[in-house]
Design a protein around this motif. Structure first.
Motif, PDB file in Angstrom:
ATOM      1  N   ARG A 108      64.352 108.789  72.562  1.00  0.00           N
ATOM      2  CA  ARG A 108      65.374 107.803  72.199  1.00  0.00           C
ATOM      3  C   ARG A 108      66.319 108.344  71.129  1.00  0.00           C
ATOM      4  NH1 ARG A 108      60.808 104.205  72.606  1.00  0.00           N
ATOM      5  NH2 ARG A 108      61.100 102.834  74.412  1.00  0.00           N
ATOM      6  N   GLU A 109      65.778 109.137  70.209  1.00  0.00           N
ATOM      7  CA  GLU A 109      66.572 109.696  69.111  1.00  0.00           C
ATOM      8  C   GLU A 109      67.464 110.847  69.554  1.00  0.00           C
ATOM      9  OE1 GLU A 109      63.109 108.819  65.753  1.00  0.00           O
ATOM     10  OE2 GLU A 109      63.524 110.872  66.375  1.00  0.00           O
ATOM     11  N   THR A 110      67.074 111.562  70.613  1.00  0.00           N
ATOM     12  CA  THR A 110      67.792 112.789  70.980  1.00  0.00           C
ATOM     13  C   THR A 110      68.541 112.734  72.304  1.00  0.00           C
ATOM     14  OG1 THR A 110      65.818 113.704  72.030  1.00  0.00           O
ATOM     15  CG2 THR A 110      66.167 114.221  69.691  1.00  0.00           C
ATOM     16  N   SER A 111      68.290 111.729  73.104  1.00  0.00           N
ATOM     17  CA  SER A 111      68.932 111.696  74.424  1.00  0.00           C
ATOM     18  C   SER A 111      69.608 110.362  74.671  1.00  0.00           C
ATOM     19  CB  SER A 111      67.907 111.945  75.527  1.00  0.00           C
ATOM     20  OG  SER A 111      68.516 111.815  76.789  1.00  0.00           O
ATOM     21  N   GLU A 112      70.878 110.445  74.963  1.00  0.00           N
ATOM     22  CA  GLU A 112      71.615 109.226  75.322  1.00  0.00           C
ATOM     23  C   GLU A 112      71.548 108.965  76.822  1.00  0.00           C
ATOM     24  OE1 GLU A 112      75.561 109.528  73.754  1.00  0.00           O
ATOM     25  OE2 GLU A 112      74.845 109.980  71.742  1.00  0.00           O
ATOM     26  N   ASP A 113      71.041 109.939  77.588  1.00  0.00           N
ATOM     27  CA  ASP A 113      70.990 109.807  79.043  1.00  0.00           C
ATOM     28  C   ASP A 113      69.861 108.907  79.516  1.00  0.00           C
ATOM     29  OD1 ASP A 113      73.124 111.566  79.193  1.00  0.00           O
ATOM     30  OD2 ASP A 113      71.820 113.318  79.402  1.00  0.00           O
ATOM     31  N   ILE A 114      68.760 108.850  78.771  1.00  0.00           N
ATOM     32  CA  ILE A 114      67.605 108.054  79.182  1.00  0.00           C
ATOM     33  C   ILE A 114      67.723 106.690  78.513  1.00  0.00           C
ATOM     34  CG2 ILE A 114      65.089 107.929  79.311  1.00  0.00           C
ATOM     35  CD1 ILE A 114      66.290 110.425  80.677  1.00  0.00           C
ATOM     36  N   LYS A 115      67.901 105.650  79.354  1.00  0.00           N
ATOM     37  CA  LYS A 115      68.126 104.317  78.812  1.00  0.00           C
ATOM     38  C   LYS A 115      67.151 103.273  79.344  1.00  0.00           C
ATOM     39  CE  LYS A 115      73.158 104.779  78.273  1.00  0.00           C
ATOM     40  NZ  LYS A 115      73.305 106.083  77.957  1.00  0.00           N
ATOM     41  N   ASP A 116      66.355 103.674  80.333  1.00  0.00           N
ATOM     42  CA  ASP A 116      65.483 102.671  80.942  1.00  0.00           C
ATOM     43  C   ASP A 116      64.301 103.345  81.635  1.00  0.00           C
ATOM     44  OD1 ASP A 116      66.544 103.805  83.253  1.00  0.00           O
ATOM     45  OD2 ASP A 116      67.797 102.089  83.742  1.00  0.00           O
ATOM     46  N   GLU A 117      63.506 102.519  82.282  1.00  0.00           N
ATOM     47  CA  GLU A 117      62.304 102.961  82.989  1.00  0.00           C
ATOM     48  C   GLU A 117      62.614 104.014  84.054  1.00  0.00           C
ATOM     49  OE1 GLU A 117      58.163 101.490  83.219  1.00  0.00           O
ATOM     50  OE2 GLU A 117      59.787 101.054  81.883  1.00  0.00           O
ATOM     51  N   THR A 118      63.676 103.792  84.801  1.00  0.00           N
ATOM     52  CA  THR A 118      64.052 104.725  85.870  1.00  0.00           C
ATOM     53  C   THR A 118      64.359 106.105  85.293  1.00  0.00           C
ATOM     54  OG1 THR A 118      64.924 102.918  87.213  1.00  0.00           O
ATOM     55  CG2 THR A 118      65.669 105.137  87.770  1.00  0.00           C
ATOM     56  N   GLY A 119      65.090 106.146  84.206  1.00  0.00           N
ATOM     57  CA  GLY A 119      65.403 107.418  83.575  1.00  0.00           C
ATOM     58  C   GLY A 119      64.162 108.128  83.053  1.00  0.00           C
ATOM     59  N   LEU A 120      63.230 107.362  82.479  1.00  0.00           N
ATOM     60  CA  LEU A 120      61.981 107.930  81.979  1.00  0.00           C
ATOM     61  C   LEU A 120      61.168 108.539  83.119  1.00  0.00           C
ATOM     62  CD1 LEU A 120      59.899 108.378  79.706  1.00  0.00           C
ATOM     63  CD2 LEU A 120      59.056 106.054  80.188  1.00  0.00           C
ATOM     64  N   TYR A 121      61.047 107.805  84.225  1.00  0.00           N
ATOM     65  CA  TYR A 121      60.306 108.328  85.379  1.00  0.00           C
ATOM     66  C   TYR A 121      61.004 109.533  85.984  1.00  0.00           C
ATOM     67  CZ  TYR A 121      56.685 104.783  85.730  1.00  0.00           C
ATOM     68  OH  TYR A 121      55.583 104.015  85.502  1.00  0.00           O
ATOM     69  N   ARG A 122      62.306 109.485  86.083  1.00  0.00           N
ATOM     70  CA  ARG A 122      63.054 110.605  86.661  1.00  0.00           C
ATOM     71  C   ARG A 122      62.848 111.872  85.831  1.00  0.00           C
ATOM     72  NH1 ARG A 122      68.044 108.359  87.405  1.00  0.00           N
ATOM     73  NH2 ARG A 122      67.439 107.810  89.504  1.00  0.00           N
ATOM     74  N   LEU A 123      62.981 111.761  84.516  1.00  0.00           N
ATOM     75  CA  LEU A 123      62.774 112.899  83.628  1.00  0.00           C
ATOM     76  C   LEU A 123      61.338 113.428  83.745  1.00  0.00           C
ATOM     77  CD1 LEU A 123      63.618 114.750  81.192  1.00  0.00           C
ATOM     78  CD2 LEU A 123      62.674 112.930  79.739  1.00  0.00           C
ATOM     79  N   SER A 124      60.370 112.538  83.685  1.00  0.00           N
ATOM     80  CA  SER A 124      58.958 112.929  83.745  1.00  0.00           C
ATOM     81  C   SER A 124      58.622 113.591  85.071  1.00  0.00           C
ATOM     82  CB  SER A 124      58.055 111.708  83.543  1.00  0.00           C
ATOM     83  OG  SER A 124      58.339 111.066  82.341  1.00  0.00           O
ATOM     84  N   PHE A 125      59.111 113.023  86.153  1.00  0.00           N
ATOM     85  CA  PHE A 125      58.807 113.574  87.478  1.00  0.00           C
ATOM     86  C   PHE A 125      59.455 114.943  87.651  1.00  0.00           C
ATOM     87  CE2 PHE A 125      59.125 113.735  92.178  1.00  0.00           C
ATOM     88  CZ  PHE A 125      57.767 113.702  92.437  1.00  0.00           C
TER      89      PHE A 125
END
Length: 130
Positions: A108-125
């Motif tokens: 949250r502190e370093t990335s403005e691209d991840i804003k929700d659950e979908t972004g978290l899953y996409r990054l993790s996957f």
């Protein structure tokens, strides 16, 4: 050669501000060894809960460690033995384990691209695939 992957998340989702970590993990196993893994995990689950059908409940490390869910009535000593037994069983299975840990607070502190659950899953996957 066919390899099966079972992917599951752990930790808490993006909206949970109380817990910093999210995990995505995968078991990779050759299709011909799947039945062996199924038998061994079912036997482990039967050993832990002889009164429950193995396919009726999910084995969760959090539940064992915190004494919640299926493990809420069991003393800490039993749960520690169960945790050890699960670890030993997994270590002898013919599979590979891949995992990604995401620190949501830092993200949250370093990335403005991840804003929700979908972004978290996409990054993790994506990280899990790499």
């Amino acid at each position: 050669m066919t390899i099966l992957f079972y992917v599951d998340e752990g930790g808490t989702a993006w909206k949970d501000m109380e817990t910093n970590f999210f995990f995505l993990a995968s078991f990779a196993i050759h299709v011909q060894q799947w039945s062996q893994m199924e038998r061994e995990v079912s036997a482990l689950k039967k050993e832990l809960f002889s009164g429950k059908e193995p396919e009726d409940w999910e084995l969760k490390g959090r539940d064992i460690w915190q004494g919640v869910g299926s493990f809420k009535t069991f003393p800490r000593e039993f749960r520690l033995r169960a945790f050890k037994k699960v670890s030993e069983t997994i270590s002898h299975l013919p599979c590979h384990i891949f995992a990604v840990q995401v620190n949501k607070k830092r993200l949250r502190e370093t990335s403005e691209d991840i804003k929700d659950e979908t972004g978290l899953y996409r990054l993790s996957f994506t990280q899990l695939l790499e």
